[in-house]
Scaffold this motif. Structure first.
Motif, PDB file in Angstrom:
ATOM      1  N   LEU A   1      -1.156 -13.606   3.230  1.00 13.91           N
ATOM      2  CA  LEU A   1      -1.826 -13.445   1.941  1.00 13.91           C
ATOM      3  C   LEU A   1      -2.173 -14.473   1.245  1.00 13.91           C
ATOM      4  N   GLY A   2      -1.391 -15.533   1.349  1.00 15.63           N
ATOM      5  CA  GLY A   2      -1.426 -16.738   0.478  1.00 15.63           C
ATOM      6  C   GLY A   2      -2.850 -17.477   1.042  1.00 15.63           C
ATOM      7  N   LYS A   3      -3.139 -17.472   2.054  1.00 20.96           N
ATOM      8  CA  LYS A   3      -4.448 -18.008   2.777  1.00 20.96           C
ATOM      9  C   LYS A   3      -5.734 -17.193   2.383  1.00 20.96           C
ATOM     10  N   LEU A   4      -5.692 -16.128   1.825  1.00 22.92           N
ATOM     11  CA  LEU A   4      -6.776 -15.137   1.628  1.00 22.92           C
ATOM     12  C   LEU A   4      -7.328 -15.555   0.221  1.00 22.92           C
ATOM     13  N   PRO A   5      -8.609 -15.220   0.043  1.00 23.98           N
ATOM     14  CA  PRO A   5      -9.138 -15.812  -1.224  1.00 23.98           C
ATOM     15  C   PRO A   5      -8.609 -15.066  -2.563  1.00 23.98           C
ATOM     16  N   ALA A   6      -8.604 -15.514  -3.664  1.00 25.35           N
ATOM     17  CA  ALA A   6      -8.049 -14.964  -4.771  1.00 25.35           C
ATOM     18  C   ALA A   6      -8.330 -13.751  -5.221  1.00 25.35           C
ATOM     19  N   LEU A   7      -9.845 -13.365  -4.846  1.00 27.19           N
ATOM     20  CA  LEU A   7      -9.991 -12.023  -5.093  1.00 27.19           C
ATOM     21  C   LEU A   7      -9.487 -10.823  -4.379  1.00 27.19           C
ATOM     22  N   SER A   8      -9.300 -11.148  -2.789  1.00 24.67           N
ATOM     23  CA  SER A   8      -8.542 -10.439  -2.046  1.00 24.67           C
ATOM     24  C   SER A   8      -7.109 -10.074  -2.531  1.00 24.67           C
ATOM     25  N   GLN A   9      -6.602 -11.284  -2.842  1.00 25.44           N
ATOM     26  CA  GLN A   9      -5.184 -11.210  -3.294  1.00 25.44           C
ATOM     27  C   GLN A   9      -5.059 -10.029  -4.335  1.00 25.44           C
ATOM     28  N   ARG A  10      -6.056 -10.193  -5.316  1.00 20.65           N
ATOM     29  CA  ARG A  10      -5.931  -9.235  -6.663  1.00 20.65           C
ATOM     30  C   ARG A  10      -6.280  -7.786  -6.101  1.00 20.65           C
ATOM     31  N   VAL A  11      -7.041  -7.660  -5.210  1.00 23.61           N
ATOM     32  CA  VAL A  11      -7.554  -6.550  -4.754  1.00 23.61           C
ATOM     33  C   VAL A  11      -6.344  -5.776  -4.105  1.00 23.61           C
ATOM     34  N   TYR A  12      -5.265  -6.397  -3.220  1.00 28.46           N
ATOM     35  CA  TYR A  12      -4.293  -6.106  -2.382  1.00 28.46           C
ATOM     36  C   TYR A  12      -3.375  -5.716  -3.394  1.00 28.46           C
ATOM     37  N   GLU A  13      -3.025  -6.796  -4.642  1.00 30.53           N
ATOM     38  CA  GLU A  13      -2.125  -6.266  -5.800  1.00 30.53           C
ATOM     39  C   GLU A  13      -2.384  -4.896  -6.406  1.00 30.53           C
ATOM     40  N   THR A  14      -3.710  -4.704  -6.680  1.00 27.21           N
ATOM     41  CA  THR A  14      -4.046  -3.488  -7.194  1.00 27.21           C
ATOM     42  C   THR A  14      -3.555  -2.273  -6.535  1.00 27.21           C
ATOM     43  N   ILE A  15      -3.794  -2.413  -5.034  1.00 27.77           N
ATOM     44  CA  ILE A  15      -3.207  -1.444  -4.171  1.00 27.77           C
ATOM     45  C   ILE A  15      -1.773  -1.085  -4.251  1.00 27.77           C
ATOM     46  N   VAL A  16      -1.160  -2.275  -4.084  1.00 19.59           N
ATOM     47  CA  VAL A  16       0.297  -2.306  -4.024  1.00 19.59           C
ATOM     48  C   VAL A  16       1.003  -1.646  -5.405  1.00 19.59           C
ATOM     49  N   ARG A  17       0.370  -2.140  -6.646  1.00 18.54           N
ATOM     50  CA  ARG A  17       0.683  -1.588  -7.960  1.00 18.54           C
ATOM     51  C   ARG A  17       0.433   0.180  -7.875  1.00 18.54           C
ATOM     52  N   ARG A  18      -0.732   0.563  -7.386  1.00 17.36           N
ATOM     53  CA  ARG A  18      -0.868   1.907  -7.228  1.00 17.36           C
ATOM     54  C   ARG A  18       0.064   2.621  -6.636  1.00 17.36           C
ATOM     55  N   PHE A  19       0.256   2.105  -5.312  1.00 14.30           N
ATOM     56  CA  PHE A  19       1.468   2.799  -4.487  1.00 14.30           C
ATOM     57  C   PHE A  19       2.938   2.595  -5.023  1.00 14.30           C
ATOM     58  N   LEU A  20       3.227   1.709  -5.596  1.00 12.23           N
ATOM     59  CA  LEU A  20       4.567   1.725  -6.181  1.00 12.23           C
ATOM     60  C   LEU A  20       4.599   2.673  -7.312  1.00 12.23           C
TER      61      LEU A  20
END
Length: 659
Positions: A398-417
């Motif tokens: 995850l840390g190697k991905l672009p910042a935008l990809s990391q933010r999209v991932y965080e958005t998915i995680v927060r909706r899930f939690l």
């Protein structure tokens, strides 16, 4: 993807040109589509020249060919599929209609026979899921109905595109080219893209033709224990303005002098208001449903100002890196089987810093164990795949991905939690006060318990899909306390009465996210998730195709996208094509009809109707519409779009800066 399967099956080494091999397994891959439908001239050279005499084009047998740019890989795959020492073929293309179509075309062109064929259907690319998919693989024939719907989707797009694009180009192309001062103007139409064009043009014309209406509201500012709040005048049966013809709805006037007259009549000193009615109730707001692709595209458009195509690209990349489940899904809930294993996803997220504390708390308190009985699990609402959620794996990349990809991932995680959290609880207070015989209304909404909102806030600080609604007034603790003690018949001093001017607003233009939602909901922009669920299955296009359709409309310059705001508007050419279609094959612009074609494909996939029934309907539609256009005097259509163009777009002589 093939590399992931090879790793799981321990196919180490044995690298060849286009495939990997050990004594037990051969792993090979497609590169997207290897086979496509042939152009009409492959049937007969006469079809190379566009002519009304050769329409409609409805072949009895469809022809296919290998795509030249990937011919080498096709030949490798074909040879491997037909090798004598290969006993079983496991089909592991994307688990969806288009993935099914990719393999079936290869199988058809390679003439594969005498092999056992198994279908691997997975929701993520984790090692566990890949092994489960191989272990539980069904016979390929179990997916024959899905394959039928895939073939029909391609035939439908092919036949409508070729017939109607040629037909309208031959009838109207020269006239549009002449108006635009170009040598040649093809007209491109399609089952889904033309409907989307129609939605955008109609919205633009509603905005263009909208006439603003001013209106005037009367506001009372009252004092409660030193705290000021407003009340809005509304007409009631007791009001002197009941059934007055110059009202704007029930809460204002069309003429300023009427509003000012009311203020004068009520401004007799001292002005006081009597509490006529007060209601207090607690309101619970549940966490939103999980993401499907359309919902994720809509949220990412709002939060990050990126196109649906970009969102899909990021989600696909996250999927291929094992971070999330299959993105091209329409479901917003989990299957029972997935829900039973959800503890593994949460356990993995304990290693993800933004989710570490929340995931640990959920596991510690066991709130994930009750999810099976919630609205977030429903097998009936899951067709091919369950909702898009984090796997809890792959975090090392995850840390190697672009910042935008990391933010999209965080958005998915927060909706899930958020689905494991309790509802947010609000205190709502509705207050009606009277000055003489006139009523003033006030509403207050206070967050008492944040519930899921504690985790739903994303990295940009906005609520993840939870936009506050209604006209409630912000209410601080002191005002809330005073309101809690307020009783009926209490008298409140009125600080002032004022007239506030407003004006009606035109409809909003579509942005890239709201356009995807409107496509999902058969042409209606329905943001309420419960209403959306009622017409599920009636969408335009599919989760896998909607972004690509928009991208094509931008590419052929029928629509344009403001990259900064993601607002979509039609071009002059797009409006001309709209008018041509509106006067010739109007049903192509009808979202309900377009959605019904997609629903028909679902019925084929379910086995409810046969492929022949669908093809008969399709061919009749094309034949009938072609005959109608052939016999139409198209000058009326030309006058329509010339008039529209002249009225709405500046000519080359228009002064710079004018509207």
């Amino acid at each position: 993807m093939a590399q992931e399967f090879a790793k799981v099956l321990k196919v180490n080494g044995g690298r060849h040109d286009g495939y990997l091999e050990t004594e037990k397994y051969v792993v090979t891959w497609c590169v997207g589509h290897l086979v496509t439908m042939s152009y009409p001239e492959a049937y007969d050279e006469k079809y190379k020249r566009w002519s009304l005499d050769t329409l409609p084009f409805l072949p009895c047998e469809f022809k296919y060919e290998v795509i030249p740019s990937v011919k080498k890989q096709f030949e490798i795959v074909s040879r491997l599929l037909n090798r004598e020492d290969v006993g079983t073929i496991y089909v592991c293309t994307d688990s969806g209609r288009e993935g099914e179509y990719i393999y079936r075309l290869v199988d058809q062109m390679a003439h594969v026979s005498g092999k056992e064929k198994k279908r691997v259907w997975i929701d993520s690319q984790t090692e566990e899921e890949i092994l489960r998919g191989i272990r539980e693989a069904k016979d390929l024939s179990a997916y024959d109905h899905l394959a039928d719907s895939a073939y029909l989707r391609a035939k439908e797009d092919y036949l409508m595109g070729i017939n109607f694009s040629r037909l309208l180009t031959l009838k109207y192309g020269n006239s549009i080219a002449s108006y635009r001062k170009t040598k040649y103007q093809p007209i491109s139409v399609g089952r889904v893209m033309t409907c989307v064009l129609g939605m955008v043009v109609r919205r633009e014309r509603e905005i263009r033709n909208f006439v603003k209406t001013p209106f005037y509201r009367v506001i009372s500012t009252m004092d409660l224990s030193g705290k000021k709040f407003d009340g809005e005048w509304r007409v009631t049966q007791k009001s002197r303005y009941f059934q007055y013809p110059k009202l704007y709805k029930e809460n204002g006037f069309l003429r300023k002098q009427d509003a000012e007259q009311l203020v004068r009549e009520l401004s007799k000193e001292p002005v006081t208001a009597v509490v006529e009615k007060i209601e207090r109730k607690k309101e619970k707001k549940n966490p939103p449903l999980l993401f499907n692709l359309a919902e994720l595209q809509n949220v990412c458009s709002k939060l990050f100002k990126i196109s649906p195509d970009e969102t899909l690209r990021i989600a696909q990349d996250l999927y291929e890196k094992k971070l999330v489940t299959y993105p091209r899904t329409d479901a917003r809930v989990l299957s029972t089987a997935a829900a039973k294993e959800i503890g593994k996803n949460l356990a993995g997220l304990q290693k993800y810093p933004p989710a570490m504390e929340a995931a640990a708390s959920i596991l510690r308190e066991g709130t994930h164990k009750t999810i099976l009985k919630s609205r977030y699990v429903n097998d009936k609402q899951v067709t091919d795949h369950y909702a898009l959620i984090p796997t809890g794996q792959g975090l090392h990349v995850l840390g190697k991905l672009p910042a935008l990809s990391q933010r999209v991932y965080e958005t998915i995680v927060r909706r899930f939690l958020s689905i494991f959290y309790p509802p947010a609880v609000y205190q709502k207070i509705s207050l009606v006060t009277e000055i003489q015989t006139e009523s003033f209304f006030s509403s207050f909404r206070v967050l008492l318990e944040p519930g899921y909102l504690k985790i739903a806030a994303n990295s940009s600080g906005r609520k993840n899909g939870d936009e506050e609604e209604g006209q409630e007034t912000a209410c601080d603790e002191a005002l809330l306390k005073a309101l809690q003690g307020l009783r009926k018949s209490a008298i409140l001093p009125v600080d002032r009465l004022t007239v506030k001017e407003g004006e009606t607003s035109p409809p909003k233009r579509y942005n890239s996210g709201s356009m995807i939602l409107a496509m999902e909901n058969a042409g209606q922009l329905i943001e309420d998730e419960e209403l959306r669920a009622q017409i599920k299955g009636s969408g335009i296009g599919t989760s896998a195709t909607r972004a690509e359709i928009l991208k094509k409309l931008f590419h052929i310059e029928y629509l344009k996208l403001n990259q900064k705001t993601q607002i979509i508007t039609p071009t002059l050419l797009g409006e001309m094509v709209y008018d041509v279609v509106n006067c010739s094959i109007r049903s192509l612009l009808n979202p309900d009809l377009t959605a019904s074609w997609e629903k028909g494909l679902t019925y084929v996939a379910e086995g409810s109707i046969t492929t022949q029934e669908y093809m008969d309907k399709l061919e009749n539609f094309i034949r009938t519409r072609t005959d109608q256009v052939m016999g139409t005097n198209y000058q009326y259509a030309l006058r329509r779009f010339y008039a529209a163009a002249a009225a709405c777009y500046p000519s080359s002589k228009t002064k710079k800066g004018s509207k």
